[in-house]
Write a protein that holds these residues in place. Structure first.
Motif, PDB file in Angstrom:
ATOM      1  N   ALA A  95     -12.833 -81.482   8.650  1.00 53.61           N
ATOM      2  CA  ALA A  95     -12.828 -82.736   7.793  1.00 53.61           C
ATOM      3  C   ALA A  95     -13.198 -83.570   9.181  1.00 53.61           C
ATOM      4  O   ALA A  95     -13.074 -83.593  10.372  1.00 53.61           O
ATOM      5  N   ARG A  96     -14.228 -84.986   9.068  1.00 55.51           N
ATOM      6  CA  ARG A  96     -14.121 -85.755   9.665  1.00 55.51           C
ATOM      7  C   ARG A  96     -15.137 -87.241   9.255  1.00 55.51           C
ATOM      8  O   ARG A  96     -15.654 -87.179   8.121  1.00 55.51           O
ATOM      9  N   GLU A  97     -14.373 -87.610  10.189  1.00 58.46           N
ATOM     10  CA  GLU A  97     -15.230 -89.105   9.855  1.00 58.46           C
ATOM     11  C   GLU A  97     -16.484 -89.671  10.207  1.00 58.46           C
ATOM     12  O   GLU A  97     -16.966 -89.556  11.266  1.00 58.46           O
ATOM     13  N   ILE A  98     -17.054 -90.707   9.277  1.00 60.01           N
ATOM     14  CA  ILE A  98     -18.159 -90.603   9.611  1.00 60.01           C
ATOM     15  C   ILE A  98     -18.866 -92.590   9.520  1.00 60.01           C
ATOM     16  O   ILE A  98     -17.785 -92.865   9.196  1.00 60.01           O
ATOM     17  N   ALA A  99     -19.244 -92.658  10.874  1.00 63.06           N
ATOM     18  CA  ALA A  99     -18.974 -94.547  10.912  1.00 63.06           C
ATOM     19  C   ALA A  99     -19.856 -95.008   9.922  1.00 63.06           C
ATOM     20  O   ALA A  99     -21.186 -94.817   9.327  1.00 63.06           O
ATOM     21  N   THR A 100     -18.912 -96.057   9.252  1.00 59.47           N
ATOM     22  CA  THR A 100     -20.043 -97.071   8.879  1.00 59.47           C
ATOM     23  C   THR A 100     -19.818 -98.287   9.085  1.00 59.47           C
ATOM     24  O   THR A 100     -19.517 -98.942  10.056  1.00 59.47           O
ATOM     25  N   GLY A 101     -21.356 -99.279   8.645  1.00 62.23           N
ATOM     26  CA  GLY A 101     -21.355-100.346   9.574  1.00 62.23           C
ATOM     27  C   GLY A 101     -20.772-101.470   8.828  1.00 62.23           C
ATOM     28  O   GLY A 101     -20.274-102.932   9.451  1.00 62.23           O
ATOM     29  N   GLN A 102     -19.892-101.343   8.075  1.00 58.66           N
ATOM     30  CA  GLN A 102     -18.727-102.331   7.280  1.00 58.66           C
ATOM     31  C   GLN A 102     -17.301-101.286   7.043  1.00 58.66           C
ATOM     32  O   GLN A 102     -17.222-101.343   5.911  1.00 58.66           O
ATOM     33  N   PRO A 103     -16.980-101.259   7.501  1.00 57.40           N
ATOM     34  CA  PRO A 103     -15.602-100.412   7.755  1.00 57.40           C
ATOM     35  C   PRO A 103     -14.600-101.726   6.998  1.00 57.40           C
ATOM     36  O   PRO A 103     -13.536-100.705   6.555  1.00 57.40           O
ATOM     37  N   VAL A 104     -14.420-102.868   6.476  1.00 52.96           N
ATOM     38  CA  VAL A 104     -13.643-103.250   5.878  1.00 52.96           C
ATOM     39  C   VAL A 104     -13.983-103.360   4.628  1.00 52.96           C
ATOM     40  O   VAL A 104     -13.659-103.422   3.697  1.00 52.96           O
ATOM     41  N   VAL A 105     -15.185-102.554   3.969  1.00 51.78           N
ATOM     42  CA  VAL A 105     -15.504-101.930   2.947  1.00 51.78           C
ATOM     43  C   VAL A 105     -15.146-100.527   2.747  1.00 51.78           C
ATOM     44  O   VAL A 105     -14.545-100.965   1.249  1.00 51.78           O
ATOM     45  N   THR A 106     -15.126-100.175   3.400  1.00 50.96           N
ATOM     46  CA  THR A 106     -14.754 -98.648   3.415  1.00 50.96           C
ATOM     47  C   THR A 106     -15.531 -97.658   4.006  1.00 50.96           C
ATOM     48  O   THR A 106     -15.811 -98.025   5.559  1.00 50.96           O
ATOM     49  N   SER A 107     -14.505 -96.790   4.398  1.00 48.65           N
ATOM     50  CA  SER A 107     -14.399 -95.939   5.899  1.00 48.65           C
ATOM     51  C   SER A 107     -14.550 -94.839   5.104  1.00 48.65           C
ATOM     52  O   SER A 107     -14.853 -94.660   3.974  1.00 48.65           O
ATOM     53  N   LEU A 108     -15.191 -94.192   6.212  1.00 48.79           N
ATOM     54  CA  LEU A 108     -16.467 -92.290   5.634  1.00 48.79           C
ATOM     55  C   LEU A 108     -15.413 -91.157   5.291  1.00 48.79           C
ATOM     56  O   LEU A 108     -15.219 -90.692   6.904  1.00 48.79           O
ATOM     57  N   VAL A 109     -15.072 -90.226   5.211  1.00 52.81           N
ATOM     58  CA  VAL A 109     -14.564 -88.983   6.295  1.00 52.81           C
ATOM     59  C   VAL A 109     -15.147 -88.163   4.630  1.00 52.81           C
ATOM     60  O   VAL A 109     -14.999 -88.379   3.494  1.00 52.81           O
TER      61      VAL A 109
END
Length: 379
Positions: free
Chosen positions: A361-375
């Motif tokens: 499992a790994r994190e993928i950076a998003t442009g707007q983490p205040v909207v959502t993060s992604l794993v």
């Protein structure tokens, strides 16, 4: 007690703890605040800190002003163009002095702005809400949260939290009842998810490549708002949607044209998750559940997946750099009032995924983490 429930002898005496104690003594000193206010080099910093403290004190009032601007229809009216005071009175159904008080309050926090004498337009914050149906839907939905937070200590002392406004709303939304009351709540739930999912889908589509996948199952996908956004960008995908019977009925009405997914009815706790998909998405679902049911959900999903297939976990996460308030402050209290769930950090989510059987499992950076993060996890 520490986080594990063990008794502690006293506060640790580490360098960090000593520094924090010194910092707080300095910042809490009346003499230092007076010195900083008079010092040309520190004056701007002191003012910003004083303003930030006042924003914390007045934050609930700010949110209520925003709610009033949205709920009254004044935001929608100003999207159409400038309005005079008489226009504002007609839209809000307020008398002159009350309408003017609301406009001035909204102008102070940049929701509206007086462009010329007597003519009002959207301010910077109000302009940012144009076309953002998800944000507007959440502002309206917050009437329930505001009611539950009227006495936050009473809310935190309530062990069951079963009678809060939010708990009742989500109970109705997730029910299998055929009553009008339950159908109305399910409809409001689906509309809320549909309007607020657009920004989440945009972030996921920007950060994650669907090009190598042939199929996608959205678990707990509501009325299919996330899937419709993905389908528009990647029409080659074979789609599936899994949710409760009442929600699936609403989802079927929301899809049109040939891009309809295969609909699967069931509970993701008690029923088997449909298999045969390259990707499975879990969008703003896991944080709605306490740790034990969240682990069961992930284990249930993992059992349905072939080795090498991937799970997309998209939701706001605690401890996110630049969005700390969104995690444990906003969602921490929202989910407490809802009666279930908690925001988890990326590390906590990755650990839960691996405990459920996922190979990685790994994190993928998003442009707007205040909207959502992604794993993203691989089975």
């Amino acid at each position: 007690m520490n986080r594990d429930g063990a008794l502690m002898d006293g506060p640790p005496q580490s360098l960090r703890m000593r520094y924090l104690a010194w910092r707080n003594r300095v910042l809490g000193s009346t003499g230092f605040r007076r010195f900083a206010a008079r010092n040309p080099l520190l004056r701007s910093v002191a003012r910003r800190r004083a303003s930030a403290v006042f924003d914390l004190v007045a934050g609930f009032v700010y949110s209520q002003v925003l709610f009033a601007i949205v709920e009254s229809g004044l935001l929608a009216r100003l999207v159409q163009g400038p309005a005079c005071l008489a226009d504002a009175m007609m839209v809000t159904k307020l008398r002159e002095d009350a309408a003017l008080r609301l406009l001035r309050a909204a102008a102070a926090i940049e929701i509206v702005e007086e462009g010329e004498s007597g003519w009002w337009v959207l301010g910077r914050q109000g302009a940012a809400l144009q076309g953002n149906e998800g944000a507007v839907a959440m502002i309206r939905h917050h009437r329930l949260l505001y009611a539950d937070l009227a006495d936050p200590l009473a809310l935190l002392r309530d062990k069951s939290r079963s009678e809060t406004r939010l708990a009742q709303f989500w109970k109705y939304a997730a029910s299998e009842s055929e009553s009008e009351e339950f159908r109305a709540a399910a409809s409001e739930y689906s509309q809320l998810m549909s309007q607020s999912q657009a920004a989440v889908a945009e972030e996921v589509l920007s950060a994650f490549s669907f090009s190598r996948a042939g199929s996608l199952l959205d678990v707990g996908g509501g009325n299919g708002a996330f899937l419709r956004n993905v389908a528009a960008a990647h029409p080659h995908l074979r789609l599936g949607l899994f949710d409760l019977r009442n929600v699936i009925a609403l989802a079927k009405d929301a899809f049109s044209g040939p891009a309809k997914p295969r609909f699967h009815e069931g509970s993701f706790f008690s029923d088997s998750i449909p298999s045969g998909y390259d990707l499975v998405s879990l969008v703003r679902v896991l944080h709605d559940h306490d740790d034990a049911p969240a682990r069961r959900l992930l284990e249930n999903i993992h059992r349905s997946m072939e080795p090498g297939s991937r799970l997309i976990l998209a939701e706001p996460m605690a401890g996110t750099s630049g969005a700390q308030g969104m995690g444990d402050a906003y969602f921490g209290m929202y989910l407490w009032a809802m009666g279930s769930g908690r925001p988890r950090s990326v590390d906590e989510n990755c650990a839960m995924l691996k405990h459920a059987g996922f190979a990685s499992a790994r994190e993928i950076a998003t442009g707007q983490p205040v909207v959502t993060s992604l794993v993203v996890a691989t089975a």
